[in-house]
Design a protein around this motif. Structure first.
Motif, PDB file in Angstrom:
ATOM      1  N   VAL A 232       0.848  -1.196   0.000  1.00  0.00           N
ATOM      2  CA  VAL A 232       0.000   0.000   0.000  1.00  0.00           C
ATOM      3  C   VAL A 232       0.879   1.240   0.000  1.00  0.00           C
ATOM      4  CG1 VAL A 232      -1.807  -1.199   1.305  1.00  0.00           C
ATOM      5  CG2 VAL A 232      -0.158   0.230   2.525  1.00  0.00           C
ATOM      6  N   ALA A 233       0.291   2.331  -0.454  1.00  0.00           N
ATOM      7  CA  ALA A 233       0.890   3.653  -0.315  1.00  0.00           C
ATOM      8  C   ALA A 233      -0.183   4.549   0.309  1.00  0.00           C
ATOM      9  CB  ALA A 233       1.325   4.208  -1.671  1.00  0.00           C
ATOM     10  N   VAL A 234       0.149   5.157   1.434  1.00  0.00           N
ATOM     11  CA  VAL A 234      -0.812   5.980   2.164  1.00  0.00           C
ATOM     12  C   VAL A 234      -0.499   7.447   1.923  1.00  0.00           C
ATOM     13  CG1 VAL A 234      -1.727   6.592   4.438  1.00  0.00           C
ATOM     14  CG2 VAL A 234      -1.129   4.213   3.937  1.00  0.00           C
ATOM     15  N   ILE A 242      -3.616   3.712  -1.464  1.00  0.00           N
ATOM     16  CA  ILE A 242      -3.599   2.976  -2.724  1.00  0.00           C
ATOM     17  C   ILE A 242      -3.205   1.527  -2.428  1.00  0.00           C
ATOM     18  CG2 ILE A 242      -2.541   2.729  -4.991  1.00  0.00           C
ATOM     19  CD1 ILE A 242      -4.300   5.159  -4.821  1.00  0.00           C
ATOM     20  N   LEU A 243      -4.043   0.609  -2.852  1.00  0.00           N
ATOM     21  CA  LEU A 243      -3.746  -0.810  -2.712  1.00  0.00           C
ATOM     22  C   LEU A 243      -3.124  -1.302  -4.013  1.00  0.00           C
ATOM     23  CD1 LEU A 243      -7.270  -1.926  -1.364  1.00  0.00           C
ATOM     24  CD2 LEU A 243      -5.434  -0.749  -0.119  1.00  0.00           C
ATOM     25  N   SER A 244      -2.115  -2.131  -3.913  1.00  0.00           N
ATOM     26  CA  SER A 244      -1.510  -2.691  -5.133  1.00  0.00           C
ATOM     27  C   SER A 244      -1.355  -4.193  -4.986  1.00  0.00           C
ATOM     28  CB  SER A 244      -0.143  -2.057  -5.407  1.00  0.00           C
ATOM     29  OG  SER A 244       0.820  -2.513  -4.475  1.00  0.00           O
ATOM     30  N   GLN A 341       9.476  -5.302  -3.859  1.00  0.00           N
ATOM     31  CA  GLN A 341       9.734  -4.011  -4.486  1.00  0.00           C
ATOM     32  C   GLN A 341       8.743  -3.667  -5.601  1.00  0.00           C
ATOM     33  OE1 GLN A 341      11.644  -1.667  -3.630  1.00  0.00           O
ATOM     34  NE2 GLN A 341      13.408  -2.439  -2.523  1.00  0.00           N
ATOM     35  N   VAL A 342       8.334  -4.664  -6.374  1.00  0.00           N
ATOM     36  CA  VAL A 342       7.444  -4.363  -7.503  1.00  0.00           C
ATOM     37  C   VAL A 342       6.085  -3.889  -7.000  1.00  0.00           C
ATOM     38  CG1 VAL A 342       6.302  -5.297  -9.547  1.00  0.00           C
ATOM     39  CG2 VAL A 342       8.655  -5.981  -9.011  1.00  0.00           C
ATOM     40  N   ALA A 343       5.513  -4.607  -6.032  1.00  0.00           N
ATOM     41  CA  ALA A 343       4.222  -4.190  -5.471  1.00  0.00           C
ATOM     42  C   ALA A 343       4.342  -2.830  -4.789  1.00  0.00           C
ATOM     43  CB  ALA A 343       3.710  -5.236  -4.486  1.00  0.00           C
ATOM     44  N   HIS A 344       5.468  -2.600  -4.122  1.00  0.00           N
ATOM     45  CA  HIS A 344       5.690  -1.318  -3.451  1.00  0.00           C
ATOM     46  C   HIS A 344       5.722  -0.171  -4.464  1.00  0.00           C
ATOM     47  CE1 HIS A 344       7.215   1.516  -0.501  1.00  0.00           C
ATOM     48  NE2 HIS A 344       8.230   1.795  -1.306  1.00  0.00           N
ATOM     49  N   ALA A 345       6.481  -0.359  -5.537  1.00  0.00           N
ATOM     50  CA  ALA A 345       6.576   0.685  -6.564  1.00  0.00           C
ATOM     51  C   ALA A 345       5.236   0.900  -7.261  1.00  0.00           C
ATOM     52  CB  ALA A 345       7.649   0.304  -7.586  1.00  0.00           C
ATOM     53  N   ILE A 351      -0.563   6.349  -6.562  1.00  0.00           N
ATOM     54  CA  ILE A 351      -0.849   7.666  -5.974  1.00  0.00           C
ATOM     55  C   ILE A 351      -0.994   8.716  -7.068  1.00  0.00           C
ATOM     56  CG2 ILE A 351       0.167   9.542  -4.619  1.00  0.00           C
ATOM     57  CD1 ILE A 351      -0.870   7.481  -2.784  1.00  0.00           C
ATOM     58  N   PHE A 352      -0.129   8.649  -8.065  1.00  0.00           N
ATOM     59  CA  PHE A 352      -0.170   9.631  -9.154  1.00  0.00           C
ATOM     60  C   PHE A 352      -1.232   9.272 -10.195  1.00  0.00           C
ATOM     61  CE2 PHE A 352       4.114   9.703  -7.390  1.00  0.00           C
ATOM     62  CZ  PHE A 352       4.250  11.056  -7.099  1.00  0.00           C
ATOM     63  N   PHE A 353      -1.464   7.971 -10.409  1.00  0.00           N
ATOM     64  CA  PHE A 353      -2.471   7.553 -11.376  1.00  0.00           C
ATOM     65  C   PHE A 353      -3.869   7.921 -10.886  1.00  0.00           C
ATOM     66  CE2 PHE A 353      -5.128   4.210 -13.440  1.00  0.00           C
ATOM     67  CZ  PHE A 353      -4.869   4.572 -14.758  1.00  0.00           C
TER      68      PHE A 353
END
Length: 376
Positions: A232-234, A242-244, A341-345, A351-353
């Protein structure tokens, strides 16, 4: 917490008024239009199951929702301090609290003190009789709550003391529900949750949770399995998470990936569990029934590896993940960030999308460059 917005709501509206039942989530716009900014923020941090199961009781004074004697002593101490005046104005503070108590009564028959509302009230004496201890409080003489707790501590066994403190909390909560006109359980069911809360608390305390790790780099799953990495990115500024999720086969080839926007939620643990559910969801029609779910959130991995041993606000999310596993063999494991790393990125890219998307066959540029790097 009261509605202050422009929406016209009836006095008897319920929490379900603000839930989007079709999607099993908060109706974010309705919540934000109805409550103050701070209240809306706090409401949206509360996780909702997409299965919308019945409400359940948990111990709110422990981060895992588990009852412990230590946390109960902390709660009891806070309750007692409400009647202890500060050194600067002992008499004035005592008079102040007596006035407050007189307004907040259960039985309305006499002036209410802490001792009255938790022990001496005729109604409460009846509650103690039907409590797990079947306690007759009328025969126990004491002048204050500290005296009573000290007497019970010296006369009860450890297991009985747990029941006593939990029953004390239930009676206090029931009293507040009456005073503030909240929903309350019928008397015959008032103490039903105590035994299970103590049992699950002891089980959690005594267990050792195995933690699986895959070293320092991403490792493909076994043949005929797929691996779903989630993260995720909070964004506190945007008030969303954002969930990935990235689904790869035993050759390291990306089968499917995606991001999902969780509006209003900035609670990282809730978002991490939601991300695991999201990964299972996007892989649901891939005709793959053996899945490894990897995440770099240690507590979430522990909870998913040992479901049913906690009873807090996260548990309903854990149960959602387990429900999504039905008909599939799913393993959950913790890995270091270097293996994720891939899920993190991808979460950072989301966030931008700024909107939901699911992609077959790869991950978007420039995240796709990491797939090659971390697969070899």
């Amino acid at each position: 917490m009261r509605p202050i917005g422009a929406l016209s709501l009836s006095d008897d509206c319920m929490v379900s008024t603000f839930i989007d039942e079709a999607n099993g989530c908060w109706d974010v716009e309705k919540v934000r239009r109805t409550f103050s900014e701070n209240d809306a923020h706090n409401i949206l941090q509360l996780p909702i199951s997409n299965r919308l199961p019945p409400d359940k009781l948990y111990w709110p004074h422990d981060k895992k929702g588990m009852f412990t004697v230590r946390s109960s002593y902390y709660v009891a101490d806070k309750m007692l301090r409400r009647d202890v005046a500060g050194p600067s104005n002992i008499q004035g503070s005592s008079d102040y609290w007596n006035k407050i108590w007189s307004l907040l009564q259960r039985c309305k028959t006499e002036e209410e003190t802490t001792l009255h509302c938790l022990k001496e009230c005729e109604v409460v004496r009846g509650l103690w009789l039907v409590s797990p201890l079947n306690l007759r409080t009328v025969g126990i003489r004491c002048d204050s709550i500290p005296d009573w707790i000290a007497t019970m501590s010296s006369s009860l066994k450890q297991e009985e003391l747990q029941l006593f403190v939990m029953s004390l909390w239930v009676i206090w909560t029931d009293r507040n529900n009456i005073v503030f006109e909240n929903h309350r359980s019928p008397t015959p069911f008032l103490f039903n949750g105590i035994q299970s809360m103590i049992a699950t608390g002891n089980a959690l305390k005594n267990r050792e949770v195995p933690i699986e790790s895959c070293g320092q780099v991403w490792i493909p799953p076994p043949p005929l399995w797929c691996k779903i990495n989630s993260d995720v990115a909070v964004s506190a500024e945007k008030k969303l998470s954002i969930l990935s999720a990235v689904c790869r086969d035993s050759s390291g080839i990306v089968i499917r990936s995606g991001v999902s926007v969780l509006n209003g939620c900035v609670n990282a643990e809730v978002a991490e569990i939601k991300a695991v559910s999201f990964g299972l969801q996007i892989a649901s029609d891939l005709q793959i029934d053996k899945i490894v779910c990897e995440m770099d959130a240690l507590n979430v991995a522990n909870r998913l590896q040992s479901p049913g041993e906690a009873d807090d606000y996260l548990q309903v999310m854990v149960e959602d993940c387990r429900a999504a596993c039905m008909g599939r063999e799913v393993r959950f494991q913790y890995v270091k960030r270097s293996c994720n790393q891939v899920a993190h990125a991808l979460a950072k890219w989301g966030i931008f999308f700024g909107r939901d998307c699911v992609i077959d066959g790869n991950v978007p540029y420039p995240v796709n460059e990491l797939v090659t790097v971390f697969n070899h």
